[in-house]
Design a protein around this motif. Structure first.
Motif, PDB file in Angstrom:
ATOM      1  N   ASP A 250      47.839  33.321  22.570  1.00 51.71           N
ATOM      2  CA  ASP A 250      46.688  32.740  23.241  1.00 51.71           C
ATOM      3  C   ASP A 250      46.356  33.590  24.456  1.00 51.71           C
ATOM      4  N   PHE A 251      45.237  33.280  25.099  1.00 51.95           N
ATOM      5  CA  PHE A 251      44.767  34.043  26.259  1.00 51.95           C
ATOM      6  C   PHE A 251      44.436  33.048  27.365  1.00 51.95           C
ATOM      7  N   ILE A 252      45.001  33.287  28.527  1.00 51.65           N
ATOM      8  CA  ILE A 252      44.749  32.400  29.653  1.00 51.65           C
ATOM      9  C   ILE A 252      44.071  33.190  30.777  1.00 51.65           C
ATOM     10  N   PRO A 253      43.165  32.567  31.529  1.00 46.20           N
ATOM     11  CA  PRO A 253      42.538  33.266  32.658  1.00 46.20           C
ATOM     12  C   PRO A 253      43.588  33.617  33.719  1.00 46.20           C
ATOM     13  N   VAL A 254      43.489  34.812  34.265  1.00 45.60           N
ATOM     14  CA  VAL A 254      44.400  35.224  35.329  1.00 45.60           C
ATOM     15  C   VAL A 254      44.082  34.466  36.615  1.00 45.60           C
ATOM     16  N   ASP A 255      42.796  34.190  36.834  1.00 46.72           N
ATOM     17  CA  ASP A 255      42.365  33.461  38.029  1.00 46.72           C
ATOM     18  C   ASP A 255      41.057  32.759  37.711  1.00 46.72           C
ATOM     19  N   ASP A 256      40.454  32.155  38.720  1.00 48.33           N
ATOM     20  CA  ASP A 256      39.185  31.449  38.536  1.00 48.33           C
ATOM     21  C   ASP A 256      38.027  32.250  39.109  1.00 48.33           C
ATOM     22  N   LYS A 257      38.097  33.572  39.001  1.00 44.11           N
ATOM     23  CA  LYS A 257      37.083  34.462  39.568  1.00 44.11           C
ATOM     24  C   LYS A 257      36.264  35.132  38.469  1.00 44.11           C
ATOM     25  N   ARG A 258      35.055  35.485  38.829  1.00 45.07           N
ATOM     26  CA  ARG A 258      34.190  36.321  37.998  1.00 45.07           C
ATOM     27  C   ARG A 258      34.093  37.684  38.669  1.00 45.07           C
ATOM     28  N   TYR A 259      34.081  38.748  37.867  1.00 41.45           N
ATOM     29  CA  TYR A 259      34.131  40.090  38.428  1.00 41.45           C
ATOM     30  C   TYR A 259      32.863  40.883  38.089  1.00 41.45           C
ATOM     31  N   ARG A 260      32.663  41.929  38.870  1.00 39.43           N
ATOM     32  CA  ARG A 260      31.610  42.905  38.586  1.00 39.43           C
ATOM     33  C   ARG A 260      32.163  44.290  38.889  1.00 39.43           C
ATOM     34  N   TYR A 261      31.597  45.294  38.231  1.00 38.22           N
ATOM     35  CA  TYR A 261      32.082  46.661  38.406  1.00 38.22           C
ATOM     36  C   TYR A 261      31.209  47.398  39.404  1.00 38.22           C
ATOM     37  N   ALA A 262      31.834  47.947  40.445  1.00 40.50           N
ATOM     38  CA  ALA A 262      31.115  48.720  41.464  1.00 40.50           C
ATOM     39  C   ALA A 262      31.186  50.198  41.098  1.00 40.50           C
ATOM     40  N   PHE A 263      30.075  50.762  40.678  1.00 37.85           N
ATOM     41  CA  PHE A 263      30.074  52.148  40.226  1.00 37.85           C
ATOM     42  C   PHE A 263      30.297  53.132  41.365  1.00 37.85           C
ATOM     43  N   HIS A 264      29.834  52.799  42.569  1.00 36.38           N
ATOM     44  CA  HIS A 264      29.987  53.734  43.686  1.00 36.38           C
ATOM     45  C   HIS A 264      31.441  53.920  44.082  1.00 36.38           C
ATOM     46  N   SER A 265      32.274  52.902  43.833  1.00 34.19           N
ATOM     47  CA  SER A 265      33.690  53.002  44.166  1.00 34.19           C
ATOM     48  C   SER A 265      34.587  53.010  42.939  1.00 34.19           C
ATOM     49  N   SER A 266      33.986  52.915  41.745  1.00 31.06           N
ATOM     50  CA  SER A 266      34.732  52.905  40.477  1.00 31.06           C
ATOM     51  C   SER A 266      35.853  51.874  40.512  1.00 31.06           C
ATOM     52  N   SER A 267      35.486  50.660  40.879  1.00 33.24           N
ATOM     53  CA  SER A 267      36.490  49.599  40.971  1.00 33.24           C
ATOM     54  C   SER A 267      35.840  48.254  40.647  1.00 33.24           C
ATOM     55  N   TRP A 268      36.694  47.285  40.316  1.00 34.57           N
ATOM     56  CA  TRP A 268      36.235  45.932  40.031  1.00 34.57           C
ATOM     57  C   TRP A 268      36.301  45.091  41.294  1.00 34.57           C
ATOM     58  N   LEU A 269      35.244  44.321  41.531  1.00 36.21           N
ATOM     59  CA  LEU A 269      35.169  43.469  42.714  1.00 36.21           C
ATOM     60  C   LEU A 269      34.915  42.025  42.277  1.00 36.21           C
ATOM     61  N   VAL A 270      35.355  41.100  43.095  1.00 30.61           N
ATOM     62  CA  VAL A 270      35.121  39.687  42.826  1.00 30.61           C
ATOM     63  C   VAL A 270      33.646  39.385  43.078  1.00 30.61           C
ATOM     64  N   ALA A 271      32.996  38.763  42.090  1.00 29.45           N
ATOM     65  CA  ALA A 271      31.570  38.469  42.201  1.00 29.45           C
ATOM     66  C   ALA A 271      31.293  36.995  42.454  1.00 29.45           C
ATOM     67  N   GLY A 272      32.321  36.171  42.453  1.00 23.48           N
ATOM     68  CA  GLY A 272      32.119  34.749  42.686  1.00 23.48           C
ATOM     69  C   GLY A 272      33.083  33.925  41.859  1.00 23.48           C
ATOM     70  N   ARG A 273      32.843  32.641  41.839  1.00 29.31           N
ATOM     71  CA  ARG A 273      33.695  31.746  41.072  1.00 29.31           C
ATOM     72  C   ARG A 273      33.452  31.945  39.585  1.00 29.31           C
ATOM     73  N   GLY A 274      34.508  31.774  38.826  1.00 28.28           N
ATOM     74  CA  GLY A 274      34.416  31.986  37.392  1.00 28.28           C
ATOM     75  C   GLY A 274      33.665  30.880  36.676  1.00 28.28           C
ATOM     76  N   ASP A 275      33.275  31.175  35.452  1.00 22.95           N
ATOM     77  CA  ASP A 275      32.599  30.186  34.622  1.00 22.95           C
ATOM     78  C   ASP A 275      33.615  29.172  34.095  1.00 22.95           C
ATOM     79  N   ILE A 276      33.105  28.108  33.552  1.00 24.09           N
ATOM     80  CA  ILE A 276      33.982  27.098  32.952  1.00 24.09           C
ATOM     81  C   ILE A 276      34.764  27.738  31.809  1.00 24.09           C
ATOM     82  N   ALA A 277      36.050  27.489  31.782  1.00 26.33           N
ATOM     83  CA  ALA A 277      36.905  28.110  30.770  1.00 26.33           C
ATOM     84  C   ALA A 277      36.433  27.735  29.370  1.00 26.33           C
TER      85      ALA A 277
END
Length: 287
Positions: free
Chosen positions: A46-73
């Motif tokens: 099975d697959f479980i969420p690591v956290d309750d966050k939603r992410y976005r990719y920042a191309f200028h820094s080539s890294s993933w950043l928190v974009a807000g609260r996650g969607d309903i599981a």
């Protein structure tokens, strides 16, 4: 697959999810020991969420950043290994591979695929369950299973790869991506997939001015008289109107940084159909 998983983990592993379902790469594979050879076991994931966050990719820094609260599981599901149940003697003598497992973002999926939310981080888990056929098996249910998770297998679910280095590494290491590699990269030892990400070269650019991730040799380009002119208004109109299909065999990601559009195409050449007519006089085409 541990060394390959760790290499992907250093880049923040991404897994494609589609409506129809997409298989994982790297594949989740394990070796199991310590089983009773005569007992029967069921293996499932099975697959479980690591956290309750939603992410976005920042191309200028080539890294993933928190974009807000996650969607309903999404609805929780489990994937049974197709060989389950089987005796311990069978499980311990082979590499157990969950290569039939597929990931989807379709909340109404009825194919049994694992439903995940895009732009969320997940942790795969393996469960080993002892088949206890005794009458009072429920009394010992808490002792009849083990759960295993490996931190290097965490990934972010995406609908298109965001980090171009992830794309290159998957093309270099995935045996089913042979069509995307050139003869030079095919001759490299497969072990390099676990130590470095080789520089890849694509057949040729779609049209002059398109930035393609990878080196393009001059001898791989089409002849000069067949190259398209990016300033041709007819071609530009055709390109604006022609849809680009995204299939399981092609990874296409778009970088919108600096207000521009920078696309990476990893596919066979795409041809645009332009209006033309046949000139009977000189037996030529007039576009």
């Amino acid at each position: 697959m541990q060394s390959l998983w760790r290499q992907f983990d250093q880049l923040s592993t991404e897994m494609i999810v589609t409506k129809a379902g997409r298989r994982m790469f790297p594949t989740f594979q394990v070796h199991i020991s310590g089983m009773d050879p005569a007992a029967e076991y069921v293996l499932l994931m099975d697959f479980i969420p690591v956290d309750d966050k939603r992410y976005r990719y920042a191309f200028h820094s080539s890294s993933w950043l928190v974009a807000g609260r996650g969607d309903i599981a999404a609805p929780g599901r489990v994937h049974f290994h197709p060989d389950s149940p089987a005796r311990g003697s069978q499980w311990i003598k082979q590499t157990v591979s969950f290569d039939r497992l597929k990931l989807t973002n379709n909340l109404l999926d009825d194919n049994g695929h694992m439903i995940l939310n895009s732009m969320h981080r997940y942790q795969p888990r393996l469960h080993v369950v002892l088949v206890d056929r005794s009458r009072n098996s429920q009394r010992f249910a808490h002792r009849n299973f083990c759960t295993f998770s490996f931190p290097e297998t965490r990934f972010i679910a995406v609908t298109a790869y965001q980090n171009h280095r992830i794309t290159q590494l998957k093309i270099a290491c995935n045996p089913f991506a042979k069509g995307f590699r050139t003869a030079d990269s095919e001759n490299r030892p497969s072990a390099q997939c676990q130590t470095e990400s080789p520089r890849l070269s694509l057949p040729w650019t779609l049209f002059e001015g398109t930035s393609v991730s990878g080196a393009v040799r001059e001898d791989q380009r089409p002849p000069h008289h067949l190259r398209t002119n990016p300033h041709d208004p007819t071609l530009q109109t055709a390109m604006d109107e022609a849809p680009l299909s995204y299939s399981e065999g092609m990874d296409c990601s778009t970088d919108r940084r600096d207000g521009g559009s920078h696309a990476h195409f990893y596919s066979t050449p795409v041809f645009f159909t332009l209006p033309c007519q046949w000139d009977r006089a000189d037996r030529g085409l007039m576009g």
